[in-house]
Design a protein around this motif. Structure first.
Motif, short mmCIF file in Angstrom:
data_model
loop_
_atom_site.label_atom_id
_atom_site.label_comp_id
_atom_site.label_asym_id
_atom_site.label_seq_id
_atom_site.Cartn_x
_atom_site.Cartn_y
_atom_site.Cartn_z
N ALA A 5 0.83 -1.11 0.05
CA ALA A 5 -0.02 0.03 0.01
C ALA A 5 0.92 1.07 -0.11
N ASN A 6 0.73 2.25 -0.87
CA ASN A 6 1.31 3.28 -0.95
C ASN A 6 2.69 3.28 -1.40
N GLU A 7 3.11 2.30 -1.79
CA GLU A 7 4.67 2.05 -2.17
C GLU A 7 4.83 2.67 -3.44
N GLN A 8 6.07 3.31 -3.63
CA GLN A 8 6.53 4.20 -4.69
C GLN A 8 7.67 3.62 -5.29
N ARG A 9 7.99 3.58 -6.47
CA ARG A 9 9.18 3.16 -7.06
C ARG A 9 9.39 4.15 -8.34
N GLY A 22 -4.06 3.05 -2.51
CA GLY A 22 -5.03 2.07 -1.72
C GLY A 22 -4.23 1.20 -0.73
N ASP A 23 -5.14 0.41 -0.21
CA ASP A 23 -4.85 -0.69 0.83
C ASP A 23 -4.29 -1.87 0.17
N GLY A 24 -3.43 -2.83 0.83
CA GLY A 24 -3.18 -3.88 0.54
C GLY A 24 -2.03 -4.09 -0.76
N ASN A 66 -5.69 1.63 -8.74
CA ASN A 66 -4.72 0.97 -8.08
C ASN A 66 -3.24 1.55 -8.35
N TRP A 67 -3.38 2.45 -9.29
CA TRP A 67 -1.85 2.86 -9.52
C TRP A 67 -1.74 4.40 -10.11
#
Length: 126
Positions: free
Chosen positions: A53-57, A77-79, A109-110
């Motif tokens: 969730a909320n990870e960014q690359r 979002g979550d998960g 989602n993205w």
């Protein structure tokens, strides 16, 4: 051309996506330099995988016209959810090939950001 812009706007509204091309900055020439070894395929090979969730690359490539492209992908979002190459190329394709100056879009989602710039990449992944 007006019909195309209208169609993109209509599809964006219907899909619930938030999209926008940047109105200025360094021209990415509608992604025409993102070919061969410097294609979205390479970009997405760096960015694929499972995101929390909320990870960014982020990754950076220099295209065949000498333009540096900064790409950022964020899981909304979550998960957790896995980003596959095809989905990645489709999302970033809208921001590179559909926008002269790059752009950003958010879907369920993205969030995709593609930003052409001058200069060198400081790192390829991060």
């Amino acid at each position: 051309m007006q019909i195309t812009k209208f169609t993109v706007a209509l599809l964006t509204a219907v899909s619930g996506a938030s999209a926008g091309c940047y109105s200025g900055g360094e021209s990415g020439h509608f992604g025409s330099g993102l070919t061969g070894a410097n294609s979205l395929s390479l970009v997405c090979s760096y960015l694929q995988g499972t995101y929390r969730a909320n990870e960014q690359r982020h990754t950076c490539v220099k295209d065949n016209k000498g333009i540096r492209w900064d790409f950022t992908l964020k899981k909304l979002g979550d998960g957790s959810r896995k980003m596959e190459t095809d989905e990645c190329e489709n999302g970033f394709g809208k921001e590179t090939f559909g926008c002269e100056y790059g752009g950003d879009s958010s879907y369920t989602n993205w969030e995709y950001k593609a930003d052409p710039q001058n200069g060198e990449c400081t790192s390829t992944t991060g």
